[in-house]
Design a protein around this motif. Structure first.
Motif, mmCIF file in Angstrom:
data_model
loop_
_atom_site.group_PDB
_atom_site.id
_atom_site.type_symbol
_atom_site.label_atom_id
_atom_site.label_comp_id
_atom_site.label_asym_id
_atom_site.label_seq_id
_atom_site.Cartn_x
_atom_site.Cartn_y
_atom_site.Cartn_z
ATOM 1 N N PRO A 109 -5.303 28.708 -0.322
ATOM 2 C CA PRO A 109 -5.834 27.367 -0.061
ATOM 3 C C PRO A 109 -6.506 27.269 1.316
ATOM 4 N N ALA A 110 -7.591 26.523 1.390
ATOM 5 C CA ALA A 110 -8.286 26.306 2.664
ATOM 6 C C ALA A 110 -7.500 25.339 3.539
ATOM 7 N N LEU A 111 -6.820 24.378 2.896
ATOM 8 C CA LEU A 111 -5.865 23.515 3.597
ATOM 9 C C LEU A 111 -4.583 23.511 2.785
ATOM 10 N N ASP A 112 -3.462 23.547 3.486
ATOM 11 C CA ASP A 112 -2.173 23.733 2.820
ATOM 12 C C ASP A 112 -1.171 22.710 3.356
ATOM 13 N N ASP A 113 -0.988 21.629 2.612
ATOM 14 C CA ASP A 113 0.004 20.600 2.935
ATOM 15 C C ASP A 113 -0.184 20.039 4.347
ATOM 16 N N VAL A 114 -1.375 19.531 4.602
ATOM 17 C CA VAL A 114 -1.726 19.009 5.927
ATOM 18 C C VAL A 114 -1.462 17.503 6.000
ATOM 19 N N THR A 115 -0.706 17.114 7.011
ATOM 20 C CA THR A 115 -0.468 15.695 7.274
ATOM 21 C C THR A 115 -0.877 15.406 8.718
ATOM 22 N N VAL A 116 -1.858 14.534 8.879
ATOM 23 C CA VAL A 116 -2.353 14.169 10.211
ATOM 24 C C VAL A 116 -2.718 12.686 10.171
ATOM 25 N N ASP A 117 -2.356 11.986 11.233
ATOM 26 C CA ASP A 117 -2.604 10.551 11.314
ATOM 27 C C ASP A 117 -3.299 10.268 12.647
ATOM 28 N N VAL A 118 -4.519 9.774 12.606
ATOM 29 C CA VAL A 118 -5.284 9.521 13.829
ATOM 30 C C VAL A 118 -5.518 8.016 13.956
ATOM 31 N N ASP A 119 -5.110 7.449 15.079
ATOM 32 C CA ASP A 119 -5.276 6.011 15.297
ATOM 33 C C ASP A 119 -6.689 5.659 15.722
ATOM 34 N N LYS A 120 -7.018 4.392 15.548
ATOM 35 C CA LYS A 120 -8.310 3.897 16.022
ATOM 36 C C LYS A 120 -8.447 4.161 17.522
ATOM 37 N N GLY A 121 -9.592 4.694 17.921
ATOM 38 C CA GLY A 121 -9.870 4.908 19.333
ATOM 39 C C GLY A 121 -9.357 6.215 19.911
ATOM 40 N N GLU A 122 -8.668 7.004 19.113
ATOM 41 C CA GLU A 122 -8.187 8.301 19.616
ATOM 42 C C GLU A 122 -9.339 9.302 19.758
ATOM 43 N N PHE A 123 -9.092 10.327 20.590
ATOM 44 C CA PHE A 123 -10.007 11.453 20.759
ATOM 45 C C PHE A 123 -9.202 12.700 20.416
ATOM 46 N N VAL A 124 -9.603 13.407 19.377
ATOM 47 C CA VAL A 124 -8.794 14.517 18.875
ATOM 48 C C VAL A 124 -9.634 15.789 18.773
ATOM 49 N N PHE A 125 -9.108 16.876 19.332
ATOM 50 C CA PHE A 125 -9.710 18.192 19.122
ATOM 51 C C PHE A 125 -9.036 18.860 17.930
ATOM 52 N N LEU A 126 -9.863 19.410 17.051
ATOM 53 C CA LEU A 126 -9.373 20.184 15.917
ATOM 54 C C LEU A 126 -9.740 21.630 16.219
ATOM 55 N N ILE A 127 -8.728 22.463 16.436
ATOM 56 C CA ILE A 127 -9.003 23.844 16.832
ATOM 57 C C ILE A 127 -8.359 24.813 15.854
ATOM 58 N N GLY A 128 -8.727 26.070 16.013
ATOM 59 C CA GLY A 128 -8.191 27.106 15.132
ATOM 60 C C GLY A 128 -9.265 28.145 14.892
ATOM 61 N N PRO A 129 -8.856 29.366 14.526
ATOM 62 C CA PRO A 129 -9.838 30.426 14.325
ATOM 63 C C PRO A 129 -10.768 30.139 13.155
ATOM 64 N N SER A 130 -11.841 30.882 13.100
ATOM 65 C CA SER A 130 -12.773 30.779 11.994
ATOM 66 C C SER A 130 -12.018 30.985 10.677
ATOM 67 N N GLY A 131 -12.286 30.107 9.708
ATOM 68 C CA GLY A 131 -11.613 30.219 8.421
ATOM 69 C C GLY A 131 -10.275 29.501 8.347
ATOM 70 N N SER A 132 -9.888 28.794 9.423
ATOM 71 C CA SER A 132 -8.574 28.135 9.430
ATOM 72 C C SER A 132 -8.575 26.793 8.697
ATOM 73 N N GLY A 133 -9.771 26.277 8.377
ATOM 74 C CA GLY A 133 -9.836 25.053 7.580
ATOM 75 C C GLY A 133 -10.453 23.848 8.269
#
Ligand code: ADP
Ligand code: ADP
Length: 229
Positions: A17-41
């Motif tokens: 799977p490209a994503l496997d049981d991902v739970t993420v909650d981002v509030d209004k106005g947040e600034f979030v970096f999504l990191i991970g190696p190539s192919g991590s999803g």
């Protein structure tokens, strides 16, 4: 503002799977970096938010949209609430700077008087007020990315998705683009940025969500790129 609840995505052509049981909650106005190696999803994550893909399992919501379940006719409304910038800018090369930005408003049917008022304002916000009539090829990479950001922001989206926005830029220009993203974030826009850029992540100390093989392996409030990496 953005919620993934136990989301998995398996592409038909892939065993893992490209994503496997991902739970993420981002509030209004947040600034979030999504990191991970190539192919991590990371790209899959962003594409699910835009309903360019649908999850195999789980629930995706953006603002009030139940993204995975919404009927196709409502997808344009979802996408109007999300601005996007990319590593390769994706400007219309046969249109001027102001035409590129205006086009984003024309396609959603904004009246001409609104467009002529709003485009110069947003070009000023991104520091391009003197370059409205230039063609993209006459601009530096950093300036082209500013045009892309003006175009993404001109409709005042609730969410800005940035996929490696500094990937083609030198470090100084990258810092300028980050200042602009912070400025956009301060207007209340939720910003989600996928990146490989260690120094940017380390200097900003914002929330870091790290993916590896499709799983969230870290979610830090004020994170750095990685300890010992
Ligand atoms: P990243 O953006 O972190 O590089 P991606 O979301 O592009 O990660 O890819 C995650 C995994 O899903 C990889 O194994 C990749 O090969 C696979 N993948 C991505 N897009 C597709 C697709 N359209 N069809 C099949 N497999 C895909
Ligand atoms: P598109 O590729 O244009 O987004 P799809 O073929 O994915 O369209 O979806 C067609 C219809 O099937 C949509 O109207 C959507 O409501 C429904 N649908 C697709 N995937 C899901 C899903 N994972 N859960 C619920 N409904 C879905």
């Amino acid at each position: 503002m953005i919620q993934l609840e136990s989301v998995s995505k398996a592409y038909k052509t892939s065993t893992r799977p490209a994503l496997d049981d991902v739970t993420v909650d981002v509030d209004k106005g947040e600034f979030v970096f999504l990191i991970g190696p190539s192919g991590s999803g990371k790209s899959t994550f962003l594409r699910l938010l835009l309903r360019e893909e649908v999850p195999s399992k789980g629930r995706v919501s953006v603002s009030n949209f139940d993204v995975a379940k919404m009927p196709r006719r409502k997808v344009p409304r979802l996408r109007q609430t999300i601005g996007c910038v990319f590593q390769d800018f994706r400007l219309l090369n046969n249109k001027t700077v102001s035409e590129n930005v205006a086009f984003a408003l024309e396609v959603i049917g904004k009246p001409k008087h609104t467009i002529t008022k709003v485009v110069p304002e947003v070009l000023e916000l991104v520091g391009l007020d003197g370059k409205a009539d230039r063609m993209p090829h006459e601009l530096s990479g950093g300036e082209q990315q500013r045009v892309a950001m003006a175009r993404a922001f001109v409709n005042r989206p609730l969410v800005l998705l940035a996929d490696e926005p500094t990937g083609n830029l030198d470090p100084d220009t990258s810092q300028d683009i980050m200042l602009l993203l912070e400025r956009i974030n301060r207007t209340g826009t939720t910003v989600l940025m996928a990146t490989h850029d260690h120094s940017i992540v380390d200097s900003m100390r914002r929330r870091v969500v790290e993916l590896d093989h499709g799983k969230v392996i870290r979610d830090d409030r004020r994170g750095v790129y990685g300890v010992g990496r």
